[in-house]
Design a protein around this motif. Sequence first.
Motif, PDB file in Angstrom:
ATOM      1  N   GLY A 109       0.582  -1.232  -0.017  1.00  0.00           N
ATOM      2  CA  GLY A 109       0.104   0.017   0.079  1.00  0.00           C
ATOM      3  C   GLY A 109       0.701   1.225  -0.062  1.00  0.00           C
ATOM      4  O   GLY A 109       0.366   2.419   0.225  1.00  0.00           O
ATOM      5  N   GLY A 110       2.062   1.213  -0.033  1.00  0.00           N
ATOM      6  CA  GLY A 110       2.964   2.412  -0.477  1.00  0.00           C
ATOM      7  C   GLY A 110       3.934   2.518   0.767  1.00  0.00           C
ATOM      8  O   GLY A 110       4.023   1.611   1.661  1.00  0.00           O
ATOM      9  N   GLU A 111       4.530   4.066   0.711  1.00  0.00           N
ATOM     10  CA  GLU A 111       5.452   3.963   1.529  1.00  0.00           C
ATOM     11  C   GLU A 111       5.125   4.088   3.162  1.00  0.00           C
ATOM     12  O   GLU A 111       5.948   3.548   3.986  1.00  0.00           O
ATOM     13  N   ALA A 112       3.878   4.807   3.297  1.00  0.00           N
ATOM     14  CA  ALA A 112       3.748   4.946   4.835  1.00  0.00           C
ATOM     15  C   ALA A 112       3.416   3.798   5.411  1.00  0.00           C
ATOM     16  O   ALA A 112       3.595   3.330   6.530  1.00  0.00           O
ATOM     17  N   ALA A 113       2.509   2.752   4.598  1.00  0.00           N
ATOM     18  CA  ALA A 113       2.357   1.429   4.948  1.00  0.00           C
ATOM     19  C   ALA A 113       3.551   0.373   5.235  1.00  0.00           C
ATOM     20  O   ALA A 113       3.671  -0.321   6.477  1.00  0.00           O
ATOM     21  N   MET A 114       4.519   0.876   4.540  1.00  0.00           N
ATOM     22  CA  MET A 114       5.860   0.009   4.610  1.00  0.00           C
ATOM     23  C   MET A 114       6.789   0.476   5.869  1.00  0.00           C
ATOM     24  O   MET A 114       7.262  -0.199   6.736  1.00  0.00           O
ATOM     25  N   ASP A 115       6.625   2.038   6.007  1.00  0.00           N
ATOM     26  CA  ASP A 115       7.224   2.398   6.977  1.00  0.00           C
ATOM     27  C   ASP A 115       6.640   1.788   8.582  1.00  0.00           C
ATOM     28  O   ASP A 115       7.467   1.803   9.476  1.00  0.00           O
ATOM     29  N   GLN A 116       5.380   1.678   8.435  1.00  0.00           N
ATOM     30  CA  GLN A 116       4.839   0.997   9.693  1.00  0.00           C
ATOM     31  C   GLN A 116       5.081  -0.159  10.055  1.00  0.00           C
ATOM     32  O   GLN A 116       5.434  -0.582  11.383  1.00  0.00           O
ATOM     33  N   ILE A 117       5.104  -1.045   8.949  1.00  0.00           N
ATOM     34  CA  ILE A 117       5.635  -2.264   9.044  1.00  0.00           C
ATOM     35  C   ILE A 117       7.032  -2.559   9.458  1.00  0.00           C
ATOM     36  O   ILE A 117       7.323  -2.958  10.326  1.00  0.00           O
ATOM     37  N   LEU A 118       7.888  -1.584   8.947  1.00  0.00           N
ATOM     38  CA  LEU A 118       9.351  -1.747   9.366  1.00  0.00           C
ATOM     39  C   LEU A 118       9.575  -1.110  10.810  1.00  0.00           C
ATOM     40  O   LEU A 118      10.295  -1.502  11.369  1.00  0.00           O
ATOM     41  N   SER A 119       8.616   0.030  11.270  1.00  0.00           N
ATOM     42  CA  SER A 119       8.893   0.269  12.687  1.00  0.00           C
ATOM     43  C   SER A 119       8.399  -0.765  13.661  1.00  0.00           C
ATOM     44  O   SER A 119       8.915  -0.991  14.546  1.00  0.00           O
ATOM     45  N   GLN A 120       7.272  -1.370  13.220  1.00  0.00           N
ATOM     46  CA  GLN A 120       6.715  -2.564  13.935  1.00  0.00           C
ATOM     47  C   GLN A 120       7.985  -3.609  13.953  1.00  0.00           C
ATOM     48  O   GLN A 120       8.328  -4.312  15.383  1.00  0.00           O
ATOM     49  N   LEU A 121       8.566  -3.880  13.072  1.00  0.00           N
ATOM     50  CA  LEU A 121       9.514  -5.012  12.970  1.00  0.00           C
ATOM     51  C   LEU A 121      11.025  -4.494  13.867  1.00  0.00           C
ATOM     52  O   LEU A 121      11.458  -5.173  14.674  1.00  0.00           O
ATOM     53  N   PHE A 122      11.028  -3.212  13.635  1.00  0.00           N
ATOM     54  CA  PHE A 122      12.325  -2.544  14.297  1.00  0.00           C
ATOM     55  C   PHE A 122      12.043  -2.631  16.022  1.00  0.00           C
ATOM     56  O   PHE A 122      13.062  -2.937  16.675  1.00  0.00           O
ATOM     57  N   ASN A 123      10.847  -2.514  16.482  1.00  0.00           N
ATOM     58  CA  ASN A 123      10.502  -2.437  17.711  1.00  0.00           C
ATOM     59  C   ASN A 123       9.964  -3.636  18.192  1.00  0.00           C
ATOM     60  O   ASN A 123       9.400  -3.755  19.494  1.00  0.00           O
ATOM     61  N   ARG A 124       9.953  -4.842  17.432  1.00  0.00           N
ATOM     62  CA  ARG A 124       9.349  -5.895  18.161  1.00  0.00           C
ATOM     63  C   ARG A 124      10.203  -6.676  19.249  1.00  0.00           C
ATOM     64  O   ARG A 124      11.445  -6.294  19.535  1.00  0.00           O
ATOM     65  N   GLU A 169      11.977 -14.326   6.918  1.00  0.00           N
ATOM     66  CA  GLU A 169      10.315 -14.924   7.256  1.00  0.00           C
ATOM     67  C   GLU A 169       9.692 -13.650   8.056  1.00  0.00           C
ATOM     68  O   GLU A 169       8.546 -13.351   7.921  1.00  0.00           O
ATOM     69  N   ASN A 170      10.383 -13.065   8.940  1.00  0.00           N
ATOM     70  CA  ASN A 170      10.035 -11.995   9.667  1.00  0.00           C
ATOM     71  C   ASN A 170       9.118 -11.065   8.733  1.00  0.00           C
ATOM     72  O   ASN A 170       8.145 -10.568   8.918  1.00  0.00           O
ATOM     73  N   PHE A 171      10.040 -10.365   7.942  1.00  0.00           N
ATOM     74  CA  PHE A 171       9.724  -9.533   6.916  1.00  0.00           C
ATOM     75  C   PHE A 171       8.689  -9.858   6.055  1.00  0.00           C
ATOM     76  O   PHE A 171       7.483  -9.171   5.975  1.00  0.00           O
ATOM     77  N   LEU A 172       8.336 -11.061   5.676  1.00  0.00           N
ATOM     78  CA  LEU A 172       7.366 -11.477   4.719  1.00  0.00           C
ATOM     79  C   LEU A 172       6.318 -11.692   5.490  1.00  0.00           C
ATOM     80  O   LEU A 172       5.034 -11.065   5.005  1.00  0.00           O
ATOM     81  N   ASP A 173       6.111 -12.308   6.708  1.00  0.00           N
ATOM     82  CA  ASP A 173       4.804 -12.295   7.572  1.00  0.00           C
ATOM     83  C   ASP A 173       4.496 -11.274   7.678  1.00  0.00           C
ATOM     84  O   ASP A 173       3.133 -10.900   8.015  1.00  0.00           O
ATOM     85  N   ALA A 174       5.329 -10.128   8.241  1.00  0.00           N
ATOM     86  CA  ALA A 174       4.815  -8.746   8.633  1.00  0.00           C
ATOM     87  C   ALA A 174       4.001  -8.207   7.378  1.00  0.00           C
ATOM     88  O   ALA A 174       3.182  -7.145   7.757  1.00  0.00           O
ATOM     89  N   CYS A 175       4.619  -8.322   6.094  1.00  0.00           N
ATOM     90  CA  CYS A 175       4.030  -7.863   4.908  1.00  0.00           C
ATOM     91  C   CYS A 175       2.760  -8.622   4.663  1.00  0.00           C
ATOM     92  O   CYS A 175       2.200  -8.352   3.622  1.00  0.00           O
ATOM     93  N   GLY A 176       2.513  -9.862   5.081  1.00  0.00           N
ATOM     94  CA  GLY A 176       1.518 -10.529   4.580  1.00  0.00           C
ATOM     95  C   GLY A 176       1.747 -11.082   3.171  1.00  0.00           C
ATOM     96  O   GLY A 176       0.800 -11.095   2.418  1.00  0.00           O
ATOM     97  N   LEU A 177       2.987 -11.350   2.799  1.00  0.00           N
ATOM     98  CA  LEU A 177       3.436 -11.823   1.417  1.00  0.00           C
ATOM     99  C   LEU A 177       4.178 -13.244   1.514  1.00  0.00           C
ATOM    100  O   LEU A 177       4.643 -13.421   2.599  1.00  0.00           O
ATOM    101  N   THR A 178       4.160 -13.595   0.242  1.00  0.00           N
ATOM    102  CA  THR A 178       5.345 -14.712   0.036  1.00  0.00           C
ATOM    103  C   THR A 178       6.418 -14.430  -0.624  1.00  0.00           C
ATOM    104  O   THR A 178       6.348 -13.491  -1.470  1.00  0.00           O
ATOM    105  N   GLU A 179       7.405 -15.377  -0.562  1.00  0.00           N
ATOM    106  CA  GLU A 179       8.538 -15.268  -1.459  1.00  0.00           C
ATOM    107  C   GLU A 179       8.213 -15.108  -2.858  1.00  0.00           C
ATOM    108  O   GLU A 179       8.958 -14.315  -3.558  1.00  0.00           O
ATOM    109  N   GLU A 180       7.284 -15.963  -3.188  1.00  0.00           N
ATOM    110  CA  GLU A 180       6.982 -15.920  -4.826  1.00  0.00           C
ATOM    111  C   GLU A 180       6.505 -14.665  -5.247  1.00  0.00           C
ATOM    112  O   GLU A 180       6.775 -14.262  -6.498  1.00  0.00           O
TER     113      GLU A 180
END
Length: 733
Positions: free
Chosen positions: A685-700, A712-723
């Motif tokens: 959904g764009g930069e703001a959504a990615m920033d929110q995901i990375l912020s959550q991961l940074f402070n996990r 796997e942490n990154f993909l799960d937080a984004c709700g995406l698969t490697e493919e």
Amino acid sequence: MKGIFLCFSQVQRLLLRPGTWLTIFLTVLSPLAGLTVYQPASASTMLTKYLANPSLAGGTAGGIIFGLFTIYELDREKRNRVDVLTEGAVSPLRMSWVRLLALTGTAVVTLAAAMVIWLPITGKLTGNVFAGRDYVLAYILFMGFGMELSVLAASAAFQAAGRGEFAVVLFAVFSGLSLTIWADNWQLCWLNPSLWAMSDDFSNSRLFREIAYMRLTWLAALTGVWAVSWLCIRQYGKGLFASFFWSARKVYRPFAAILLLSAASAAYLAQPFYDNSNPDLSAAVLDHLPLAEGVTCLSRRVWVYPDTEKGAVDGRALYQLRNTSGKEQMIFFGVAPGYRIISADVNEKAVSSSFSGDEENNMALWKTVIPADEELELVLEYGGFPKEWNILTLTPGTPEISEEYLCLENQNMAPYLLNASSPEDGVRAAIEITVPDHMTVIPFGPGQAEVIKDQGDGKKTWRYEGRGFGGIVYAGDYLCQEIEAGGIQIQFYYGRKHQKVMEEAKAAEAIKAVVNYCTSHYGALSFGENGRLKLIQSRVIGGGYAGNGASLLDEGDFTAANLNNKEKGAVPGEVMIHELVHQWWGLANMFDEADAGPWSSEGLTVYTTYRIVKELYGEEYARKNYLEQWKEETKNYYLNFYVRNPEYLKALPEDKRLDIANGLSSLLHYSEMPLKILKAEQLVGGEAAMDQILSQLFNRELDPAYPFFTYENFLDACGLTEEELSLEQDISI
């Protein structure tokens, strides 16, 4: 006098021969290999790339050239069948050492020529970090000794074999051992010294000491071997053994050889640079020491006196202890190998302190018995020359103590109390350290050091306070820049020699941009303390680390060569941004280095650098200098012959395979992975959504058993698969 005349005559004869000048020319040219095909030292500092590697190449290639030249010259008379005539005029024993001196003189002339010719080239390539002392020592120790040891080895091989072709085989085998089987043993690689880095901004005294020690050990050993082979020179038509016993009639001859070989063996066994730590890292004796019953350490004071000329340390440590057990207790200290506890006093009465014989993880275990008194004041006098951990023999020079730089960590600073309790608020510590007056003392932590006394002899005493049984302190010829960013006060310490590079890279502006951006988008660094953070440039060590109130920046990340690395940024200032972003992605959030895949700290760091540059200089600039470059390099990766045909890569020689694989891995880390993260940004959904995901991961919340940031942490937080992030079918994002 006759011997001196013969020596000069031999030198003149050598210098009149075209083969000698060809040897000199090829040897003088050999440092060029260190700039192109032979680069054993891997660090990115300027002195590593443009001084260490050329002089190492000169020593290795030049040594082999001079070794073969030595055999060729020594075999000349036998090939031309005039040896009977020359031996009738001069004793072959005398002519042997005359020829050795002549060949050594030729090697010295060659070294001098190489140093004169390469001086302006090295000065231009290294720029403002050029150091005359380092240049002279590098060429003498790396190149000069390489040629001299080769002359000795080749001469000994010829004298023992008696024939040129056999001598070439012996010399080739001996050289090959140094380059292959012995290459991982710093004391045995006589031709190609173990070296991975030279510092630009700080001194290299420890490194030069280690290599000089190895070279001198081999000089004694090969001189001894040459002396034995000298006794084997054929005389009066006798064979090998008969000639040996005939020449050994004069007892001082074999005695001198035995003395030299014994001295070399003793030097090998008594080397003072690396410890005897248990190679079994799982042994963990020091982690299972019995806790001293009822013993609490309330505070400690340390007075440290580094000897910057010898690279050693003297000190005194005072420990305030409370013993509520009502009986004697055994307490243990971890002491730097190479140090010894000279004396121990409890309440002004001498007690025994002895080495237990255990060394582990670069820590020697010493034990002291304290009396049953409740209130105790233990004073230890200690000192010595610190030894490095024996698993680090291929990265020499780390515990540098010199007039330009020092780092004292835990047991290298003072004996580390291992089995006593501490109060709830920790052990109070006060450290006083006396260093040359041009050095700045920087505690690695929230404390600040202050000058408390000018000793009047070119030295000053600094004092700082902290908590705990250990600690780390840096000192060097530092400059400090005060920077306010991200709501915190930053003290940026870097070497004085690096001032021009830091100014050209606009370091202060880069720090502000990174800290402001990353703090607002991801969160504050966890190792900032009370609104303050020290960023300390260290001597090249291959990485950084962080703790409360401080973070370390490796000088190798901020060299002129690295700051012009286009993979990390378009210009030096942007590479500076890249390296600083690693404080968030790399230090505050660690990545598993054992994972050989494309996911690493570099992908997120390059992506974040792109976002910062986009914010600073606009979308068009970021697209042209980052996005288009990523796409082009990723396309080239997918079209690469070896990527499409991996079976051919496996068929290549190992060194070629590794070079290609490392280059391809770099493309994955610096180009493909940022593109995948950018594709994920669009999908979530764009930069703001990615920033929110990375912020959550940074402070996990971290898993202590495996605290790494995974793909796997990154993909799960984004709700995406490697493919879904595959780029092979769609590289047009």
